[in-house]
Motif scaffolding. Structure first.
Motif: not given
Length: 156
Positions: A25-51
């Protein structure tokens, strides 16, 4: 990630060993969050922090931008679905969950989210279908089992 590895992870979700399921489960979530590399992951993190900071419009704007730029980024759709769900805009959340599932048919998080949206919209039969699809992927997910029972009771 190659198809063999992915299929192996999906099979591990059905393993009776809780540790094996947890790691898959953890590995699949990691794959999905990093689908667009570190840059994509960081955008998702920023949006979560804003939320989490209550800056909903900024979080939504960031997710809207990444989805417009990379419409095949399934986790961006799923994260925006979470945002809409929190805002109780269940129809928008449902649409975004459906996009995530269209992109990744085995996205158990988006399937679960679809079920939650249908439940909130009091569309219990559709909720049951979504939760069952999620259970096909993650048969040990007790929450989906519980929600199926809840929806079934509401239909009686």
């Amino acid at each position: 990630m190659n198809e063999f590895s992915l299929n192996s992870l999906l099979e591990d979700l059905k393993n009776p060993d809780e540790k094996v399921r947890y790691e898959a489960t953890a590995e699949l979530w990691r794959i999905w969050f990093y689908q667009k590399g570190v840059a994509g992951f960081e955008i998702l993190q920023r949006s979560q922090a804003l939320l989490e900071a209550g800056e909903i419009a900024k979080a939504e704007g960031l997710l809207r931008e990444i989805i417009a730029a990379q419409p095949d980024f399934a986790e961006a759709w799923n994260r925006r679905a979470v945002l809409y769900y929190i805002l109780r805009d269940y129809k928008k959340a449902l649409n975004d969950c459906q996009m995530a599932v269209e992109l990744i048919p085995f996205h158990f998080g988006a399937l679960h989210g679809m079920g939650l949206c249908y439940l909130a919209l009091e569309e219990y039969s559709a909720a049951i279908v979504a939760f069952r699809k999620a259970l096909e992927i993650q048969p040990y997910a007790l929450e989906n089992q519980r929600l199926i029972l809840e929806c079934t009771a509401k239909l009686s």
